[in-house]
Each structure stands twice: as C-alpha cells, then as structure tokens.
Design a protein around this motif. Structure first.
Motif, PDB file in Angstrom:
ATOM      1  N   SER A  12      75.000  65.674 114.555  1.00  0.00           N
ATOM      2  CA  SER A  12      74.499  64.599 113.705  1.00  0.00           C
ATOM      3  C   SER A  12      74.531  64.970 112.230  1.00  0.00           C
ATOM      4  O   SER A  12      74.662  64.100 111.370  1.00  0.00           O
ATOM      5  CB  SER A  12      73.058  64.241 114.110  1.00  0.00           C
ATOM      6  OG  SER A  12      72.194  65.317 113.811  1.00  0.00           O
ATOM      7  N   GLY A  13      74.414  66.254 111.908  1.00  0.00           N
ATOM      8  CA  GLY A  13      74.486  66.708 110.526  1.00  0.00           C
ATOM      9  C   GLY A  13      73.223  66.486 109.733  1.00  0.00           C
ATOM     10  O   GLY A  13      73.159  66.849 108.558  1.00  0.00           O
ATOM     11  N   LYS A  14      72.172  65.901 110.360  1.00  0.00           N
ATOM     12  CA  LYS A  14      70.939  65.625 109.641  1.00  0.00           C
ATOM     13  C   LYS A  14      69.897  66.712 109.833  1.00  0.00           C
ATOM     14  O   LYS A  14      68.884  66.711 109.138  1.00  0.00           O
ATOM     15  CB  LYS A  14      70.363  64.276 110.090  1.00  0.00           C
ATOM     16  CG  LYS A  14      71.252  63.082 109.760  1.00  0.00           C
ATOM     17  CD  LYS A  14      70.584  61.794 110.212  1.00  0.00           C
ATOM     18  CE  LYS A  14      71.458  60.588 109.873  1.00  0.00           C
ATOM     19  NZ  LYS A  14      70.831  59.318 110.311  1.00  0.00           N
ATOM     20  N   ILE A  15      70.146  67.596 110.789  1.00  0.00           N
ATOM     21  CA  ILE A  15      69.164  68.624 111.119  1.00  0.00           C
ATOM     22  C   ILE A  15      69.690  69.976 110.663  1.00  0.00           C
ATOM     23  O   ILE A  15      70.785  70.400 111.044  1.00  0.00           O
ATOM     24  CB  ILE A  15      68.858  68.655 112.627  1.00  0.00           C
ATOM     25  CG1 ILE A  15      68.584  67.242 113.155  1.00  0.00           C
ATOM     26  CG2 ILE A  15      67.684  69.566 112.918  1.00  0.00           C
ATOM     27  CD1 ILE A  15      67.415  66.560 112.517  1.00  0.00           C
ATOM     28  N   HIS A  16      68.898  70.654 109.855  1.00  0.00           N
ATOM     29  CA  HIS A  16      69.272  71.981 109.373  1.00  0.00           C
ATOM     30  C   HIS A  16      69.231  72.976 110.531  1.00  0.00           C
ATOM     31  O   HIS A  16      68.354  72.898 111.404  1.00  0.00           O
ATOM     32  CB  HIS A  16      68.290  72.401 108.274  1.00  0.00           C
ATOM     33  CG  HIS A  16      68.762  73.557 107.458  1.00  0.00           C
ATOM     34  ND1 HIS A  16      68.693  74.862 107.892  1.00  0.00           N
ATOM     35  CD2 HIS A  16      69.309  73.595 106.209  1.00  0.00           C
ATOM     36  CE1 HIS A  16      69.171  75.669 106.965  1.00  0.00           C
ATOM     37  NE2 HIS A  16      69.551  74.922 105.919  1.00  0.00           N
ATOM     38  N   PHE A  73      68.678  72.196  99.468  1.00  0.00           N
ATOM     39  CA  PHE A  73      68.774  70.774  99.124  1.00  0.00           C
ATOM     40  C   PHE A  73      69.035  70.621  97.633  1.00  0.00           C
ATOM     41  O   PHE A  73      68.466  71.347  96.812  1.00  0.00           O
ATOM     42  CB  PHE A  73      67.481  70.055  99.506  1.00  0.00           C
ATOM     43  CG  PHE A  73      67.479  68.591  99.195  1.00  0.00           C
ATOM     44  CD1 PHE A  73      68.237  67.707  99.952  1.00  0.00           C
ATOM     45  CD2 PHE A  73      66.720  68.094  98.141  1.00  0.00           C
ATOM     46  CE1 PHE A  73      68.231  66.364  99.670  1.00  0.00           C
ATOM     47  CE2 PHE A  73      66.711  66.749  97.852  1.00  0.00           C
ATOM     48  CZ  PHE A  73      67.470  65.872  98.617  1.00  0.00           C
ATOM     49  N   HIS A  81      65.001  63.290 103.239  1.00  0.00           N
ATOM     50  CA  HIS A  81      65.830  64.340 103.837  1.00  0.00           C
ATOM     51  C   HIS A  81      65.061  65.093 104.929  1.00  0.00           C
ATOM     52  O   HIS A  81      65.648  65.509 105.939  1.00  0.00           O
ATOM     53  CB  HIS A  81      66.279  65.307 102.732  1.00  0.00           C
ATOM     54  CG  HIS A  81      67.140  66.420 103.218  1.00  0.00           C
ATOM     55  ND1 HIS A  81      68.385  66.228 103.783  1.00  0.00           N
ATOM     56  CD2 HIS A  81      66.932  67.768 103.225  1.00  0.00           C
ATOM     57  CE1 HIS A  81      68.913  67.400 104.114  1.00  0.00           C
ATOM     58  NE2 HIS A  81      68.030  68.350 103.789  1.00  0.00           N
ATOM     59  N   SER A  92      62.523  63.808 106.785  1.00  0.00           N
ATOM     60  CA  SER A  92      62.001  62.931 107.838  1.00  0.00           C
ATOM     61  C   SER A  92      62.703  63.094 109.184  1.00  0.00           C
ATOM     62  O   SER A  92      62.040  63.228 110.224  1.00  0.00           O
ATOM     63  CB  SER A  92      62.053  61.472 107.371  1.00  0.00           C
ATOM     64  OG  SER A  92      61.134  61.265 106.327  1.00  0.00           O
ATOM     65  N   PRO A  93      64.057  63.085 109.255  1.00  0.00           N
ATOM     66  CA  PRO A  93      64.686  63.275 110.574  1.00  0.00           C
ATOM     67  C   PRO A  93      64.407  64.645 111.173  1.00  0.00           C
ATOM     68  O   PRO A  93      64.371  64.788 112.397  1.00  0.00           O
ATOM     69  CB  PRO A  93      66.182  63.073 110.287  1.00  0.00           C
ATOM     70  CG  PRO A  93      66.345  63.293 108.822  1.00  0.00           C
ATOM     71  CD  PRO A  93      65.066  62.837 108.206  1.00  0.00           C
ATOM     72  N   MET A  94      64.197  65.642 110.334  1.00  0.00           N
ATOM     73  CA  MET A  94      63.883  66.977 110.856  1.00  0.00           C
ATOM     74  C   MET A  94      62.475  67.021 111.434  1.00  0.00           C
ATOM     75  O   MET A  94      62.237  67.661 112.468  1.00  0.00           O
ATOM     76  CB  MET A  94      64.032  68.017 109.739  1.00  0.00           C
ATOM     77  CG  MET A  94      65.410  68.023 109.118  1.00  0.00           C
ATOM     78  SD  MET A  94      65.621  69.318 107.885  1.00  0.00           S
ATOM     79  CE  MET A  94      67.129  68.770 107.092  1.00  0.00           C
TER      80      MET A  94
END
Length: 465
Positions: A144-148, A184, A198, A200-202
């Motif tokens: 997904s690329g949204k989670i570090h 970031f 940025h 929030s999804p994590m």
C-alpha cells in the motif's frame, strides 16, 4: 343311559358346528381383510391400521365366546385366526411406527446441531464487538505504501506479544513515530495539516494489530496537539526546526510522564513497605517489579534483619507472574508463587497488596489484567490494604460499567482446551476492579483516592499535559 348319552353329543355337535364355522369365517375374513388392507395400503394412516387390527381382534374374541362348548380344535383354530389377524395388523403398525421412529431419530441430530450452532453463535455474538488478536499482513501494508516499515515491525511485535505491558508498548509507539517523523518532508506551513494525515493510516494499522488502549490514545493525542501547536507557530519557519521540536516533545513525554513518573511512584510506594511485610502482587507489572526491587535494595542498605516476603499470584494462559518470579528470586528476594485459585489460603498472612494497572477510569475503576478484580475483592474482605501503582498518563476520561463492553480478546488457542464444534473458547485479557475495592492509587502526584481521577485529569489538561 347308553341312548341318552349320545343325544346331547349329537345335539351339541349339530348346534356347535354352524357357530364354529361362522366363527371361523368371521375370524378368517377379518384376518385376511386386515392383512390385505395392511399390504395394499401400506401408505395409509397409522390410525386406520390400528382400527383394523382392533376389529380383527374383537371378531376373534366373539367367535371364541360363542363356541365355548365346542371342540378344542375349533377353538384353537379360531384363536389362531384372531392371532393371525392381530399379528398382521400389529406387525404393519409396528413397521410404520418403526419408520416414524427412525425418521425422528435421523432428524434429531440435525436439530441438536442447530441448537448447538445457535448457542455457539450467541456466545460469539456476546464478544463479537471486542478487538481480536490479529497478526498484521505486512506484505499488504508494504504494497500500500502508506505504512512505514518501522510501524509494520512494531505492529508485529505487539500483536505477537513480544512487546507486552502498557509502558513498554507506549515507549515503543513513540519511538516508532519518531522514525516516521524523521523521514517525513513537507512545507513548514503545511506541517500541522499534512503530518497528522500521514500518521492516521499508520495509527489505524496499529489498531488492527493491537488496540492502543487508554495510555496509547493519550500519547497519540499529546503528539497530535504538539504537532498542531508547533506547526501553527509562525515564528518557526524551518522544517528541520519544526521536526526537532516535535521529536523533543516526544522525548519529553516519555521522560516526564513515564520514566520520571515511575521514579516518583517508586519512592512513594517504597515507604509503605516495612520489614517483615508479606506483599502480594498479581501477574507482572513493570512498575510493581521496580518498586519491589528498590524496596529490597533500600533495606539491604539499612541492614534490616527481617526483610519482606513477596507472593506472586498468577493465572493461565499468559502466566506472566513466572517472569516476575524469575526476576525477584535472582535478586535474592524470598518469593512464593501460587495460582489464583489458591489465593484464599495466602491472604490471611498478607500485609499489603500491590497492583499494576493498564488504565484508571474516570470513576476510579481499575482496568488491569484479568484476575485483578478477584484479588482486590478477597483482599477487601480480609481487610488488607490494596494499593494500585499508576502513572497519570494512564488516566482515562471514560466510565466503563463492566469488562464486557470494553475489553480485549487474547489468543484463544493459548487456552489449550481441545477442539469441539460446540466449544467457543474466549480469552479476555482484562477485567474491571470497582473503586471501592482499591484503598489508594500511588501516582507521581502522590497517594490519592480513586475518586480523585477527574480532578487530576482536569488539572493536567489545564497545565497542557
């Protein structure tokens, strides 16, 4: 005499023969008719077949009654006809009844399974609203690329139980967010808006791994408030400076609200432990463990001859008390290990109960490892003081009336209760201890009653904590 004797025989024989013949005909007709009906109408109602069998029986009985003075062979023939008719009718009835019984018994398991499934669904629905133990799908999160990646690693550690305990989880959470913030980049004037979006999804990803709880929620709210405060400060125009201030705010939160708070709590709690005391604790709390170690070290410095003893009470399936037992015995502290069911025999010689906390709710209720409420209740009945060690960042502004509305489900496979289609194992991690069972709460602001939680929260909000 010789002529008179044959006359009754002849008369009796003549009069009895028609009755015997009629009786035979009736019995045979009834028997044959019943048998024919049973064979030709096998699908007819069971009630009609029983009626036909009863008619055949009555016909045979009538023939037998009319031929009482007849020959034994004739009576036997009539009885045989009646028995034949009854046997055929009864046999067919039994066959039909047997069919009905077999169909009922065949449908009985289905009904039983349906009842068991309904009961199982009811049990599952009772706790279906609670968060469950779930390992994250790291591959999907990476795609997904949204989670570090550091968040994925931390999520796996808390979901698998490798990081356990509220303080350890909160420190790990803030350390992971530090790494995310370092990587970031955005315009300084957009930081207060883009950085929370940025993160929030994590945060949502970590909630799927393990619920953050009251303490984790307070830490995240504090972080977001600091981001908003620094991002809207017009005096700070450089991105690097903004990041440094946010990272320093994270470090200050961990230092002030956890590390320094634990030091103050330990100092206050150690004063309540006297030589010769027997202290009972449940499962494992990092803060209670530190209190016991510091109390033991202080008594060694004073060269106290009669030091205290510790009783570690534990319960399945986590058995966290074994880790505390290992630490205490390695420092030379006399320790007794027992399970929760043996608690009643331990309490009469107890001086103090020290408990750890996962959260302290607004009404003063203690939210902690399942089994804590039982220990506090028995200690209250035995008039033993119960002291809970809790940092103020674990204080929550909500009220929970029971441990079912808000709780957390652990890994049910750890219960090892076997496999059964009708069995629904449930592993609840926490329970709720009413405030009237807690004598005092040891915090960084001192020893307070559980009813003072709203006051501490209000003052903390006013001070910006």
């Amino acid at each position: 005499m010789s002529e008179t004797t044959p006359q009754p025989k002849a008369t009796t024989s003549k009069s009895a023969q028609p009755v015997k013949a009629a009786s035979k005909d009736k019995s045979a007709a009834a028997a044959s008719g019943t048998g024919a009906d049973t064979k030709g109408k096998s699908a007819k109602d069971l009630k009609k077949e029983k009626r036909a069998a009863a008619v055949a029986a009555r016909s045979g009985d009538a023939g037998a009654g009319q031929s009482q003075g007849g020959e034994t062979s004739g009576a036997g023939q009539k009885d045989k006809g009646a028995r034949d008719g009854q046997g055929k009718g009864s046999g067919s009835s039994a066959k039909q009844a047997g069919k009905g019984t077999s169909s009922t018994s065949a449908s009985a398991p289905t009904a039983g399974n349906a009842t068991a499934n309904l009961r199982l669904q009811t049990q599952n629905q009772l706790f279906s609203h609670l968060p469950t133990y779930k390992l994250p799908d790291s591959a999907e999160a990476l795609i997904s690329g949204k989670i570090h990646p550091i968040i994925i690693r931390y999520g796996i550690l808390i979901a698998s139980g490798q990081i356990r305990g509220v303080n350890a989880r909160t420190i790990g959470l803030m350390a992971a967010f530090k790494e995310v913030i370092k990587g970031f980049s955005c315009p300084p004037e957009e930081l207060h808006r883009l950085l929370p979006a940025h993160l929030s999804p994590m945060i949502a990803f970590l909630d799927q791994c393990r619920p953050k709880g009251v303490a984790g929620g307070n830490a995240i709210r504090h972080l977001k408030s600091e981001i908003n405060r620094i991002g809207t400060d017009k005096r700070i125009t450089e991105e690097a400076e903004q990041k440094d201030l946010i990272l320093n705010a994270i470090d200050e939160f961990v230092r002030d609200r956890i590390e320094l708070a634990d030091e103050v709590i330990c100092t206050t709690a150690v004063e309540k432990i006297k030589p010769g005391d027997t202290i009972v604790t449940f499962a494992r709390s990092s803060l209670v463990e530190r209190v016991l170690l510091e109390a033991w070290a202080s008594m060694q410095e004073e060269d106290a001859s009669n030091k205290f003893n510790v009783v570690v009470v534990d319960s399945r399936p986590l058995c966290e008390g074994k880790q505390l037992l290992s630490v205490l015995t390695s420092h030379g502290i006399p320790t007794t290990y027992t399970i929760l069911s043996s608690l009643a025999s331990i309490l009469p010689r107890t001086s103090l109960v020290l408990l750890g906390t996962a959260a302290l709710l607004s009404d003063g209720a203690l939210y902690s490892r399942a089994g804590t409420a039982v220990l506090a209740m028995l200690a209250k009945e035995s008039k033993i003081p119960v002291v809970a060690c809790c940092e103020t960042y674990k204080f929550g502004d909500k009220i929970v009336l029971d441990a079912v509305t808000g709780n957390e489900l652990g890994d049910a496979s750890m219960l090892a209760v076997g496999k059964d289609a009708n069995l629904s194992p449930v592993h609840l991690l926490y329970d709720l201890t009413p405030p009237n069972l807690v004598t005092a709460v040891c915090t960084e602001v001192g020893l307070i009653p559980p009813s003072s939680v709203p006051t501490v929260i209000t003052k903390g909000d006013a001070a910006g904590l």
